[in-house]
Structures are given as C-alpha cells and as structure tokens.
Design a protein around this motif. Structure first.
Motif, short mmCIF file in Angstrom:
data_model
loop_
_atom_site.label_atom_id
_atom_site.label_comp_id
_atom_site.label_asym_id
_atom_site.label_seq_id
_atom_site.Cartn_x
_atom_site.Cartn_y
_atom_site.Cartn_z
N LEU A 187 11.52 3.25 37.84
CA LEU A 187 11.23 3.25 36.42
C LEU A 187 11.17 4.69 35.92
O LEU A 187 10.52 5.56 36.52
CB LEU A 187 9.91 2.55 36.14
CG LEU A 187 9.90 1.03 36.37
CD1 LEU A 187 8.49 0.48 36.21
CD2 LEU A 187 10.85 0.33 35.40
N HIS A 188 11.84 4.96 34.81
CA HIS A 188 11.94 6.32 34.30
C HIS A 188 12.22 6.30 32.80
O HIS A 188 12.48 5.25 32.21
CB HIS A 188 13.06 7.08 35.02
CG HIS A 188 14.42 6.50 34.79
ND1 HIS A 188 14.86 5.36 35.42
CD2 HIS A 188 15.45 6.89 33.98
CE1 HIS A 188 16.10 5.07 35.03
NE2 HIS A 188 16.47 5.98 34.15
N VAL A 195 13.36 -3.45 31.59
CA VAL A 195 12.79 -2.58 30.56
C VAL A 195 11.34 -2.97 30.32
O VAL A 195 10.93 -4.10 30.54
CB VAL A 195 13.59 -2.67 29.24
CG1 VAL A 195 15.03 -2.24 29.45
CG2 VAL A 195 13.54 -4.08 28.65
N LEU A 196 10.58 -1.99 29.85
CA LEU A 196 9.20 -2.22 29.41
C LEU A 196 9.21 -2.11 27.89
O LEU A 196 9.16 -1.01 27.34
CB LEU A 196 8.24 -1.19 30.02
CG LEU A 196 7.73 -1.48 31.44
CD1 LEU A 196 8.87 -1.56 32.44
CD2 LEU A 196 6.70 -0.45 31.86
N ASP A 247 1.27 2.13 33.50
CA ASP A 247 0.47 0.91 33.59
C ASP A 247 1.24 -0.17 34.34
O ASP A 247 2.23 -0.71 33.82
CB ASP A 247 0.12 0.44 32.17
CG ASP A 247 -0.76 -0.82 32.18
OD1 ASP A 247 -1.13 -1.28 33.28
OD2 ASP A 247 -1.07 -1.33 31.09
N PRO A 248 0.86 -0.50 35.56
CA PRO A 248 1.62 -1.49 36.34
C PRO A 248 1.53 -2.90 35.76
O PRO A 248 2.32 -3.77 36.13
CB PRO A 248 0.96 -1.42 37.73
CG PRO A 248 -0.41 -0.91 37.48
CD PRO A 248 -0.30 0.03 36.30
N LEU A 307 13.03 7.31 25.34
CA LEU A 307 11.66 7.25 25.85
C LEU A 307 11.30 5.86 26.39
O LEU A 307 10.22 5.68 26.95
CB LEU A 307 10.65 7.64 24.76
CG LEU A 307 10.51 9.14 24.51
CD1 LEU A 307 9.58 9.40 23.32
CD2 LEU A 307 9.99 9.87 25.74
N LEU A 308 12.21 4.90 26.23
CA LEU A 308 11.96 3.55 26.76
C LEU A 308 11.88 3.61 28.28
O LEU A 308 12.80 4.11 28.95
CB LEU A 308 13.07 2.59 26.33
CG LEU A 308 12.91 1.14 26.81
CD1 LEU A 308 11.81 0.44 26.02
CD2 LEU A 308 14.23 0.39 26.69
N ILE A 309 10.82 3.09 28.85
CA ILE A 309 10.69 3.04 30.31
C ILE A 309 11.58 1.91 30.83
O ILE A 309 11.49 0.77 30.37
CB ILE A 309 9.23 2.83 30.72
CG1 ILE A 309 8.36 4.01 30.27
CG2 ILE A 309 9.12 2.65 32.24
CD1 ILE A 309 6.88 3.83 30.54
#
Length: 331
Positions: free
Chosen positions: A166-167, A200-201, A233-234, A254-256
């Motif tokens: 995740l990045h 995606v988050l 935040d997992p 900036l989307l994780i």
C-alpha cells in the motif's frame, strides 16, 4: 559533444519555456466550482461521477480503451521483451524473485516496462483522445505525461514478491499541487482478486498528507522502488477493483492503494500513465520523506550515465515529461 554537454543542452531547451508564476493553475474560472476541489467542469464528467471522485479519490470508466489498442500494446511489449526493439530512456524490470533465479526467456522474465514515453507505439496510449478527455477533468487543459508503465504482474513464485505494498503515488513525484495530478490505469485483460487487482482505500486522498514510506520487511524480498506506507489504519475499508479489458481507473496521487499477489498461472497486464498539469511546480524534497526516492533515482541515473554525471532529481523528471495537450509551462 560530451554526454554531459548533451544533457545540459537538452535541459536548457526544456527550461526555456515561458515563465509564469508557480501558483498558476492554467484552469479558467469557469471550470472552477466551489463545490468541487478535485475535479474540473469540462462537460465530460456527470455530476454523479464528479461527486464520486470527490468522495472516493478514484473513478472507473468501463471499456474506455479499445481491444484493438490493447492488442497493439501487447504485441509491442512482446517485441521489447524479445529484444527486437529498444527505445530511449525505457527501463525494463524483472521481479526480485525471478532476478535471483535462472534466466527466464522473453515475456516471463519482464515484469514491468517503465518510462516508455519515447516509444513510438506504447506512447500512443497516453495520447489517446478518449483518455485525455477524462484526464483534462483533473489536470486542466495544459497536460503533461510524467510517468509511464506497462505492468506484467507475474504468477507469484511463492515468495509473495508479486505484491505491491500500500502506497501513495505522490511519494515518487517532486511536483505539486497534488490535486492537479492524476493516474490513468487501464486493464489489458480481466483483472480480479486472484491475479492481483488494484486495492484502494476510498477517501484516503482527503487526508491531505503524504505519509512516510519505507521498504516493507517482506521475507521473500521486495522489488526495487516498491515502497510502502509505514503507518496507516489497518481497519480502514479496502475495495478491490475488479476490471475488464479496456476498463480505466483514474485516481488521485494521495489515494492509498496497492495490489495483491497473482495467484494464477498467467500474467496480469495493465498500462498506465501519470499526468500532471504543466502549471505544477517542482519542490525541493531534501530533508523530507521523499529524499530516499531522490537518492535511488539519482543512483540509477549514475549507474546508466556514469557516476560523474551531474544530474538532479528534477532533471530526471524534466527529461521524462512529455506535453500531450496544450502548452508546456513549468514542468
């Protein structure tokens, strides 16, 4: 003329454009709407699509790129893997697990082609009118293609190295503002959880913060430049983007996001480009969490060009960037 002099001449041409204030956006007042921060009114996105991107930081457009185009890119990828063609600046990469094993022939050896902006075939992707009409909804009319990739995610060899942690893509980019940068990512074949689709988050682009990234401490090894967020935040909701051939997702830098292992026996292909408004400006990443990226990129440049080559992180991006629509201003 020496290689160093050629580089200086090239950069001189790139920097010789019209000077404008760095804060300029190139976006007309008519395209701005106080209700929307991340999208522009170009008449392409519906109100629902704009609202979705504003809330979630991504938007999927089904069947945007034709199968004929995808077949062309697939054939070109095969030519590159077989060594039949070479393009200036293009980087051919192998999975860390494959690189440590015996030689694997042709396409099975290559997991990614990066910086294809000067390849006459693959570069057609980031100039497609059907793609650019959506890109302009995020970047405005003066648009640069800044970072290009064709990803060939391999079947995982058991090391889990086919994962991408995740990045946030902004971690790699020394230019701002983030809201005038967008990625287009097009599936070249069915993409699903089994072969490592994007995850995606949703809504994490609204944090307005570039989080610290490091290399994950994975037992099976980590691919070069596969940095991951150190602390997040997992329990945050995750969404797997299962897509069909030609489906294209546009997302904020900036989307994780990341991708899982490829648990199938086939390769999962996608082609992508990061675009930015040419009115964006470069920043100094010294002393920031992005400094590690700059050091790695410069080290790779020195490996290719020679350790005495005088080149900066910004120089590497100025050489990569291609104006695809409108005028080249700052970048």
């Amino acid at each position: 003329m020496s290689s160093q002099r050629r580089l200086e001449t090239l950069l001189g041409h790139l920097k010789g454009g019209r000077a404008v204030p760095q804060q300029a956006s190139g976006v007309s007042a008519a395209a701005r709407d106080s209700r929307y921060r991340y999208t522009l009114d170009t008449g392409v996105l519906t109100a629902d699509q704009r609202a979705f991107y504003e809330d979630n930081g991504y938007l999927v457009i089904p069947r945007l790129v034709s199968q004929a185009h995808l077949d062309t890119y697939r054939e070109r990828f095969g030519q590159i893997c077989r060594g039949e063609v070479k393009s200036p600046g293009m980087v051919v990469m192998r999975d860390v697990a494959i690189a440590k094993s015996e030689f694997v022939a042709e396409e099975k050896a290559v997991t990614k082609v990066q910086d294809y902006q000067y390849d006459p075939v693959l570069s057609q992707y980031f100039s497609l009118p059907e793609v650019l009409r959506y890109v302009e909804c995020f970047t405005g009319p003066d648009t640069m293609a800044m970072h290009t990739m064709l990803i060939n995610k391999p079947p995982d060899p058991g090391s889990k190295s086919s994962r991408h942690p995740l990045h946030q893509d902004l971690h790699y980019f020394p230019f701002r503002p983030a809201d005038l940068i967008v990625c287009s990512w097009t599936a070249m074949e069915p993409v699903h959880r089994q072969n490592g689709c994007l995850v995606v988050l949703p809504g994490t682009h609204k944090c307005d913060e570039l989080l610290p990234h490091v290399y994950p401490k994975w037992e099976g090894g980590v691919n070069k430049m596969y940095h991951g967020i150190q602390d997040f935040d997992p329990s945050a909701p995750r969404l797997h983007l299962e897509m069909g051939p030609g489906d294209t997702v546009f997302f904020h830098p900036l989307l994780i996001h990341g991708s899982g292992m490829n648990r199938t026996t086939g390769f999962r292909k996608a082609i992508s480009c990061h675009y930015a408004s040419s009115h964006c400006h470069y920043i100094d990443v010294s002393g920031t969490t992005q400094e590690m990226v700059a050091e790695e990129v410069i080290a790779l440049a020195h490996k290719k060009l020679g350790k005495d080559f005088n080149i900066t992180f910004q120089d590497t991006w100025q050489m990569r960037g291609v104006c695809v629509k409108g005028e080249r201003v700052n970048l």
